[in-house]
Design a protein around this motif. Structure first.
Motif, mmCIF file in Angstrom:
data_model
loop_
_atom_site.group_PDB
_atom_site.id
_atom_site.type_symbol
_atom_site.label_atom_id
_atom_site.label_comp_id
_atom_site.label_asym_id
_atom_site.label_seq_id
_atom_site.Cartn_x
_atom_site.Cartn_y
_atom_site.Cartn_z
ATOM 1 N N GLU A 118 61.981 5.231 -11.580
ATOM 2 C CA GLU A 118 62.565 3.633 -11.425
ATOM 3 C C GLU A 118 63.585 3.673 -10.364
ATOM 4 N N PRO A 119 63.679 2.729 -9.520
ATOM 5 C CA PRO A 119 64.792 2.419 -8.342
ATOM 6 C C PRO A 119 66.072 2.957 -9.069
ATOM 7 N N ILE A 120 67.005 2.997 -8.093
ATOM 8 C CA ILE A 120 68.192 3.043 -8.641
ATOM 9 C C ILE A 120 68.806 1.763 -8.236
ATOM 10 N N ARG A 121 69.422 1.249 -9.580
ATOM 11 C CA ARG A 121 70.171 0.127 -9.574
ATOM 12 C C ARG A 121 71.610 0.036 -9.381
ATOM 13 N N ILE A 122 71.925 -0.871 -8.283
ATOM 14 C CA ILE A 122 73.251 -0.754 -7.748
ATOM 15 C C ILE A 122 73.958 -2.185 -7.853
ATOM 16 N N LEU A 123 75.377 -2.013 -8.363
ATOM 17 C CA LEU A 123 76.316 -3.013 -8.217
ATOM 18 C C LEU A 123 77.045 -2.966 -6.948
ATOM 19 N N VAL A 124 77.297 -3.881 -6.217
ATOM 20 C CA VAL A 124 78.257 -3.752 -5.054
ATOM 21 C C VAL A 124 79.573 -4.459 -5.208
ATOM 22 N N VAL A 125 80.487 -4.016 -5.156
ATOM 23 C CA VAL A 125 81.922 -4.479 -5.617
ATOM 24 C C VAL A 125 82.658 -4.552 -4.233
ATOM 25 N N ASP A 126 83.099 -5.688 -3.594
ATOM 26 C CA ASP A 126 83.779 -5.896 -2.342
ATOM 27 C C ASP A 126 84.220 -7.246 -2.315
ATOM 28 N N ASP A 127 85.376 -7.489 -1.761
ATOM 29 C CA ASP A 127 86.016 -8.977 -1.429
ATOM 30 C C ASP A 127 85.676 -9.374 -0.310
ATOM 31 N N HIS A 128 84.744 -8.970 0.456
ATOM 32 C CA HIS A 128 84.441 -9.393 1.778
ATOM 33 C C HIS A 128 82.804 -9.735 1.909
ATOM 34 N N PRO A 129 82.723 -11.017 1.889
ATOM 35 C CA PRO A 129 81.277 -11.387 1.779
ATOM 36 C C PRO A 129 80.411 -10.932 2.909
ATOM 37 N N THR A 130 80.812 -10.780 3.803
ATOM 38 C CA THR A 130 79.981 -10.273 5.067
ATOM 39 C C THR A 130 79.589 -8.835 4.772
ATOM 40 N N PHE A 131 80.566 -7.771 4.028
ATOM 41 C CA PHE A 131 80.316 -6.629 3.641
ATOM 42 C C PHE A 131 79.201 -6.685 2.521
ATOM 43 N N ASP A 151 84.603 -0.669 -3.314
ATOM 44 C CA ASP A 151 85.759 -0.839 -2.258
ATOM 45 C C ASP A 151 87.240 -0.802 -2.974
ATOM 46 N N LEU A 152 88.011 0.026 -2.262
ATOM 47 C CA LEU A 152 89.433 0.002 -2.854
ATOM 48 C C LEU A 152 90.395 -0.996 -2.546
ATOM 49 N N ASP A 153 90.042 -1.687 -1.711
ATOM 50 C CA ASP A 153 91.084 -2.688 -1.394
ATOM 51 C C ASP A 153 90.523 -4.050 -1.620
ATOM 52 N N LEU A 154 90.688 -4.479 -2.964
ATOM 53 C CA LEU A 154 90.227 -5.693 -3.588
ATOM 54 C C LEU A 154 91.250 -6.769 -3.530
ATOM 55 N N ALA A 155 90.992 -7.854 -3.503
ATOM 56 C CA ALA A 155 91.934 -9.012 -3.623
ATOM 57 C C ALA A 155 92.509 -8.985 -5.014
ATOM 58 N N GLY A 156 93.580 -9.180 -5.293
ATOM 59 C CA GLY A 156 94.306 -8.984 -6.549
ATOM 60 C C GLY A 156 94.453 -7.869 -7.273
ATOM 61 N N THR A 157 93.535 -6.941 -7.082
ATOM 62 C CA THR A 157 94.011 -5.772 -7.753
ATOM 63 C C THR A 157 93.386 -4.652 -6.680
ATOM 64 N N SER A 158 93.396 -3.323 -7.350
ATOM 65 C CA SER A 158 92.964 -2.163 -6.510
ATOM 66 C C SER A 158 91.340 -1.799 -7.053
ATOM 67 N N ILE A 203 90.764 1.120 -7.517
ATOM 68 C CA ILE A 203 91.074 2.275 -8.281
ATOM 69 C C ILE A 203 91.160 1.565 -9.679
ATOM 70 N N ASP A 204 91.828 0.635 -9.884
ATOM 71 C CA ASP A 204 92.064 -0.282 -11.322
ATOM 72 C C ASP A 204 90.815 -0.791 -11.888
ATOM 73 N N ALA A 205 90.055 -1.244 -10.893
ATOM 74 C CA ALA A 205 88.697 -1.533 -11.085
ATOM 75 C C ALA A 205 87.578 -0.536 -11.501
ATOM 76 N N THR A 206 87.777 0.741 -10.800
ATOM 77 C CA THR A 206 86.982 1.781 -11.212
ATOM 78 C C THR A 206 87.282 2.270 -12.816
ATOM 79 N N HIS A 207 88.610 2.166 -13.071
ATOM 80 C CA HIS A 207 89.051 2.544 -14.533
ATOM 81 C C HIS A 207 88.410 1.513 -15.365
ATOM 82 N N ALA A 208 88.475 0.148 -15.142
ATOM 83 C CA ALA A 208 87.967 -0.726 -15.928
ATOM 84 C C ALA A 208 86.544 -0.869 -16.131
ATOM 85 N N VAL A 209 85.660 -0.600 -14.960
ATOM 86 C CA VAL A 209 84.208 -0.541 -15.102
ATOM 87 C C VAL A 209 83.776 0.866 -16.099
ATOM 88 N N LEU A 210 84.312 1.826 -15.857
ATOM 89 C CA LEU A 210 84.183 2.854 -16.497
ATOM 90 C C LEU A 210 84.523 3.062 -17.971
#
Length: 217
Positions: free
Chosen positions: A4-17, A58-65, A67-74
């Protein structure tokens, strides 16, 4: 992983990226992007409801880091594999990301092949860290780096650039001395200013000279 394909979520606050990363990953056989988020709450919500294998964070997210997002997702999905893709390469960010549970750490300057390799590695359960970052991690663990190294948040190349700037060299002279392009020197200086949290070149020179740089011939 299965066929099966590897399913990916992309988390970044820059729409262009996000758009670029989505286009890159979607063009690679066996990879598919199943969701995008701009901040930690969106990332957690996606992780709850969208089947995924890997989160590109990404580590430099708007409103939070990131790192915190990684903790929360996991916390929501401990089985997810987080791959950090960021501009930040200072040691504190690297170690904080790995402590938060990230399985990989690559820079946004990485080539498409490096990004693909990192995604497949973390999806398979491996740990992958960009080569330059890995060398500094190894140095930290083995004690190879001196505790008195000025500005440990800078890479060795960035310290070289800062040292030459502190000696009074302009960008072109720095470029010639280090066999770099003028554009590369400008990019290094922008990163140095951001990492040192100073407003301009003059402030960076003051910080550098206070730390003992700029005293060479």
């Amino acid at each position: 992983m299965t066929g099966e394909p590897i399913r990916i979520l992309v988390v970044d606050d820059h729409p262009t990226f996000r758009l670029g990363m989505n286009a890159l990953l979607s063009s690679i056989p066996g990879l598919t992007v199943v969701g995008e988020a701009a901040d930690a709450p969106e990332a957690v919500e996606l992780a709850r409801r969208v089947p995924a294998d890997v989160v590109i964070m990404d580590l430099d997210l708007a409103g939070t880091s990131g790192i915190d997002a990684t903790h929360a997702v996991l916390r929501e999905r401990p089985e997810l594999r987080v791959l950090v893709v960021t501009m930040l390469e200072d040691d504190d960010s690297v170690f904080a990301a790995m402590r938060a549970g990230a399985r990989g750490y690559v820079l946004k300057s990485a080539s498409p092949a490096e990004v693909e390799r990192a995604v497949r590695a973390v999806a398979a359960g491996d740990v992958l860290v960009a080569s330059g970052v890995a060398e500094r991690m190894l140095g930290f663990v083995t004690g190879a780096r001196s505790a008195t190294t000025p500005f440990p948040e800078l890479t060795e190349r960035e310290r070289e650039v800062l040292d030459l700037v502190a000696r009074g060299l302009d960008n072109l002279a720095v470029a010639r001395r280090l066999s770099l392009s003028d554009k590369t020197v400008r990019n290094h200086l922008s990163t140095i200013l951001a990492k040192l949290r100073v407003a301009d070149r003059s402030q960076a020179i003051v910080r550098a000279r206070e730390a003992g740089l700029g005293g060479g011939p």
